[in-house]
Scaffold this motif. Structure first.
Motif, PDB file in Angstrom:
ATOM      1  N   ASP A 196       0.645  -0.904  -0.361  1.00 46.70           N
ATOM      2  CA  ASP A 196       0.080  -0.147  -0.493  1.00 46.70           C
ATOM      3  C   ASP A 196       1.068   1.278   0.006  1.00 46.70           C
ATOM      4  O   ASP A 196       0.536   1.932  -0.487  1.00 46.70           O
ATOM      5  CB  ASP A 196      -0.671   0.346   1.325  1.00 46.70           C
ATOM      6  CG  ASP A 196      -2.081  -1.112   1.173  1.00 46.70           C
ATOM      7  OD1 ASP A 196      -2.142  -2.049  -0.389  1.00 46.70           O
ATOM      8  OD2 ASP A 196      -2.800  -1.033   1.997  1.00 46.70           O
ATOM      9  N   ALA A 197       1.940   1.574   0.877  1.00 52.29           N
ATOM     10  CA  ALA A 197       2.538   2.498   0.815  1.00 52.29           C
ATOM     11  C   ALA A 197       3.374   2.763  -0.467  1.00 52.29           C
ATOM     12  O   ALA A 197       3.787   3.413  -1.164  1.00 52.29           O
ATOM     13  CB  ALA A 197       4.093   2.291   1.843  1.00 52.29           C
ATOM     14  N   LEU A 198       4.278   1.678  -0.803  1.00 53.81           N
ATOM     15  CA  LEU A 198       5.102   1.960  -2.640  1.00 53.81           C
ATOM     16  C   LEU A 198       3.804   2.576  -3.450  1.00 53.81           C
ATOM     17  O   LEU A 198       3.912   2.507  -4.302  1.00 53.81           O
ATOM     18  CB  LEU A 198       5.301   0.805  -3.407  1.00 53.81           C
ATOM     19  CG  LEU A 198       6.755  -0.060  -2.161  1.00 53.81           C
ATOM     20  CD1 LEU A 198       7.441  -1.192  -2.455  1.00 53.81           C
ATOM     21  CD2 LEU A 198       7.738   1.336  -2.317  1.00 53.81           C
ATOM     22  N   SER A 199       2.578   1.886  -2.811  1.00 58.48           N
ATOM     23  CA  SER A 199       1.633   1.974  -4.637  1.00 58.48           C
ATOM     24  C   SER A 199       0.722   3.326  -5.015  1.00 58.48           C
ATOM     25  O   SER A 199       1.296   3.937  -5.435  1.00 58.48           O
ATOM     26  CB  SER A 199       0.472   1.711  -4.520  1.00 58.48           C
ATOM     27  OG  SER A 199       0.960  -0.564  -4.132  1.00 58.48           O
ATOM     28  N   SER A 200       0.724   4.006  -2.935  1.00 58.48           N
ATOM     29  CA  SER A 200       0.783   5.291  -2.742  1.00 58.48           C
ATOM     30  C   SER A 200       2.383   5.870  -3.260  1.00 58.48           C
ATOM     31  O   SER A 200       1.367   7.165  -4.103  1.00 58.48           O
ATOM     32  CB  SER A 200       0.607   5.859  -1.607  1.00 58.48           C
ATOM     33  OG  SER A 200      -0.742   4.831  -1.093  1.00 58.48           O
ATOM     34  N   ALA A 201       3.102   6.327  -2.638  1.00 56.07           N
ATOM     35  CA  ALA A 201       3.843   6.584  -3.308  1.00 56.07           C
ATOM     36  C   ALA A 201       4.463   6.695  -4.919  1.00 56.07           C
ATOM     37  O   ALA A 201       5.008   7.456  -5.858  1.00 56.07           O
ATOM     38  CB  ALA A 201       4.911   6.157  -3.006  1.00 56.07           C
ATOM     39  N   LEU A 202       4.251   5.356  -5.639  1.00 55.07           N
ATOM     40  CA  LEU A 202       4.905   5.584  -6.819  1.00 55.07           C
ATOM     41  C   LEU A 202       3.448   6.507  -7.278  1.00 55.07           C
ATOM     42  O   LEU A 202       3.687   6.320  -8.840  1.00 55.07           O
ATOM     43  CB  LEU A 202       4.620   3.629  -8.125  1.00 55.07           C
ATOM     44  CG  LEU A 202       6.111   2.633  -7.004  1.00 55.07           C
ATOM     45  CD1 LEU A 202       5.946   1.783  -7.112  1.00 55.07           C
ATOM     46  CD2 LEU A 202       7.154   4.228  -7.244  1.00 55.07           C
ATOM     47  N   ASP A 203       1.967   6.163  -7.216  1.00 55.78           N
ATOM     48  CA  ASP A 203       1.170   6.300  -7.850  1.00 55.78           C
ATOM     49  C   ASP A 203       1.573   8.084  -8.033  1.00 55.78           C
ATOM     50  O   ASP A 203       0.835   8.542  -8.959  1.00 55.78           O
ATOM     51  CB  ASP A 203      -0.050   6.248  -7.443  1.00 55.78           C
ATOM     52  CG  ASP A 203      -1.081   5.576  -8.246  1.00 55.78           C
ATOM     53  OD1 ASP A 203      -1.090   5.463  -9.013  1.00 55.78           O
ATOM     54  OD2 ASP A 203      -2.085   6.217  -8.161  1.00 55.78           O
TER      55      ASP A 203
END
Length: 199
Positions: A18-25
């Motif tokens: 979830d954290a990586l997805s938010s950052a990459l988005d």
């Protein structure tokens, strides 16, 4: 030295994804001369196609391939070699996205239950340049770092600028022979001269 794959304990897997997805988005992929771009193109069409083929293989094998971020207007039809940042979630460990170096914005996230199996996998991989260990427990992180057979292991960081020029740098196995930087690196520029005498 870029991160090629991430192993995360299953209890923290969803949190990390979830954290990586938010950052990459939040990333915008576009030309380097566009101030709004946060990520640029790959270096060649061949490299872009290689990474795209890895992603297609992973998707075909049933892994979730999560493309994130946005492409700048016109980029998709340009002559640039652009790919959106992508997470590959829980892929089979035999897929190319896990076994090869991507050199592109695609990162496999592999959950684990037993740290010993991860250490064995890392230590028996063909590559061995860099690794990192992330933990809130410094002693536990240091103990794990000592078990990894890679040329450099960072603790709670994974960044080329964290390298200490006084320390030797190089890899194990097929990630290189010898060392650069540090005393070991300087020795490679010397020639030993041995003089022996008798009596």
């Amino acid at each position: 030295m870029a991160v090629k794959r991430v192993y995360v304990h299953r209890s923290r897997y969803d949190e990390l994804v979830d954290a990586l997805s938010s950052a990459l988005d939040t990333q915008r992929v576009g030309p380097g001369d566009d101030p709004a771009s946060t990520m640029g193109p790959l270096n060649s069409a061949a490299q872009r196609d290689k990474v795209a083929a890895m992603l297609a293989q992973a998707a075909g094998a049933g892994a979730e391939v999560r493309e994130l971020g946005t492409l700048a207007p016109g980029v998709a039809t340009s002559k640039g070699h652009y790919l959106r940042p992508t997470l590959v979630l829980d892929p089979d460990t035999g897929l190319r996205i896990v076994t090869e170096e991507q050199f592109g914005p695609a990162l496999p996230i592999l959950p684990f239950d037993d740290i010993d199996s991860v250490v064995d996998r890392v230590n028996n991989d063909w590559s061995g340049l860099c690794s990192s260990v992330w933990s809130g427990d410094p002693a536990r992180a240091a103990a794990l770092a000592e078990r990894l057979r890679t040329g450099t292991t960072w603790i709670n960081q994974a960044n080329a600028v964290a390298c200490d020029d006084r320390a030797p740098f190089g890899g194990f196995r097929q990630s290189g022979i010898g060392r650069e930087m540090g005393p070991e690196g300087l020795l490679s520029f010397t020639e030993a001269h041995t003089i022996t005498t008798h009596g």
